[in-house]
Design a protein around this motif. Structure first.
Motif, PDB file in Angstrom:
ATOM      1  N   GLY A  79      40.705   5.766   8.510  1.00  0.00           N
ATOM      2  CA  GLY A  79      40.590   6.069   9.933  1.00  0.00           C
ATOM      3  C   GLY A  79      41.603   7.107  10.378  1.00  0.00           C
ATOM      4  O   GLY A  79      41.283   7.995  11.180  1.00  0.00           O
ATOM      5  N   LEU A  82      40.413  10.446   9.183  1.00  0.00           N
ATOM      6  CA  LEU A  82      39.277  10.888   9.999  1.00  0.00           C
ATOM      7  C   LEU A  82      39.735  11.366  11.371  1.00  0.00           C
ATOM      8  O   LEU A  82      39.201  12.346  11.893  1.00  0.00           O
ATOM      9  CB  LEU A  82      38.250   9.765  10.124  1.00  0.00           C
ATOM     10  CG  LEU A  82      37.475   9.501   8.834  1.00  0.00           C
ATOM     11  CD1 LEU A  82      36.744   8.174   8.909  1.00  0.00           C
ATOM     12  CD2 LEU A  82      36.516  10.642   8.544  1.00  0.00           C
ATOM     13  N   ASN A  83      40.718  10.699  11.953  1.00  0.00           N
ATOM     14  CA  ASN A  83      41.256  11.151  13.241  1.00  0.00           C
ATOM     15  C   ASN A  83      41.860  12.543  13.118  1.00  0.00           C
ATOM     16  O   ASN A  83      41.681  13.385  13.999  1.00  0.00           O
ATOM     17  CB  ASN A  83      42.287  10.160  13.773  1.00  0.00           C
ATOM     18  CG  ASN A  83      41.659   8.902  14.313  1.00  0.00           C
ATOM     19  OD1 ASN A  83      40.484   8.882  14.685  1.00  0.00           O
ATOM     20  ND2 ASN A  83      42.423   7.827  14.358  1.00  0.00           N
ATOM     21  N   CYS A 101      32.489  12.940  11.753  1.00  0.00           N
ATOM     22  CA  CYS A 101      33.738  12.162  11.663  1.00  0.00           C
ATOM     23  C   CYS A 101      33.698  10.942  12.584  1.00  0.00           C
ATOM     24  O   CYS A 101      34.189   9.870  12.221  1.00  0.00           O
ATOM     25  CB  CYS A 101      34.946  13.028  12.019  1.00  0.00           C
ATOM     26  SG  CYS A 101      35.391  14.227  10.764  1.00  0.00           S
ATOM     27  N   ARG A 105      34.050   7.286  11.208  1.00  0.00           N
ATOM     28  CA  ARG A 105      35.115   6.393  11.685  1.00  0.00           C
ATOM     29  C   ARG A 105      34.541   5.054  12.143  1.00  0.00           C
ATOM     30  O   ARG A 105      35.131   4.008  11.887  1.00  0.00           O
ATOM     31  CB  ARG A 105      35.904   7.047  12.819  1.00  0.00           C
ATOM     32  CG  ARG A 105      37.119   6.207  13.236  1.00  0.00           C
ATOM     33  CD  ARG A 105      37.910   6.876  14.301  1.00  0.00           C
ATOM     34  NE  ARG A 105      37.087   7.026  15.491  1.00  0.00           N
ATOM     35  CZ  ARG A 105      37.460   7.651  16.577  1.00  0.00           C
ATOM     36  NH1 ARG A 105      38.640   8.206  16.647  1.00  0.00           N
ATOM     37  NH2 ARG A 105      36.660   7.735  17.612  1.00  0.00           N
TER      38      ARG A 105
END
Length: 157
Positions: A79, A82-83, A101, A105
């Motif tokens: 996560g 992905l952020n 994304c 997520r």
């Protein structure tokens, strides 16, 4: 003759950009990035995008490695990656990469390994498409500005 060629190249760039906007590959943030480029920093967009590509490839490699570890998938770390990728994609206007994304997520938040694997495949596809189209755009731009004496450094693959 040179003017005609420059006009044709500008038209090619505009057609390619229009296609990328129509497909949702890019959004208005890319135009804002282009507006920051001027004569004092003629390679600004290329430099920012190359940094994005380097960082994105590192993050994609990390995401793949996290998913290969069948038993030990670290969804929190996934996560975080992905952020980071979402934020950098938003900053250059990579709309479809950012959207994938978001879906990726959501799968990672649910610890959905199969969903994450599917999302990673889509993400890698969208990233490769974005990279090839922006590379094409920068090649056209490089050809267009050669007459003005401005050269873009070629990206190392």
């Amino acid at each position: 003759m040179l003017g005609f060629s420059a006009d044709r190249l500008r038209a090619d760039m505009n057609r390619l950009l229009a296609l990328l906007f129509h497909q949702g590959v890019l959004d208005e943030q890319f135009l804002q990035l282009q507006q920051l480029q001027d004569e004092s920093s003629p390679n600004f967009v290329l430099e920012v995008v190359n940094i994005y590509f380097q960082e994105s490839e590192r993050l994609l490699k990390s995401l793949r490695a996290l998913l290969i570890e069948r038993e030990l998938t670290d969804y929190k770390k996934m996560g975080n990656h992905l952020n980071q990728l979402m934020g950098s994609s938003s900053s250059i206007g990579a709309n479809r990469v950012r959207n994938v994304c978001i879906a990726f997520r959501a799968n990672s938040e649910q610890s959905n390994r199969a969903g994450c694997l599917r999302a990673l495949e889509v993400l890698e596809h969208e990233y490769c498409y974005l990279k090839s189209k922006l590379h094409e755009l920068f090649q056209i731009e490089q050809q267009r500005v050669l007459g003005a004496g401005v050269r873009y450094p070629m990206q190392q693959n």
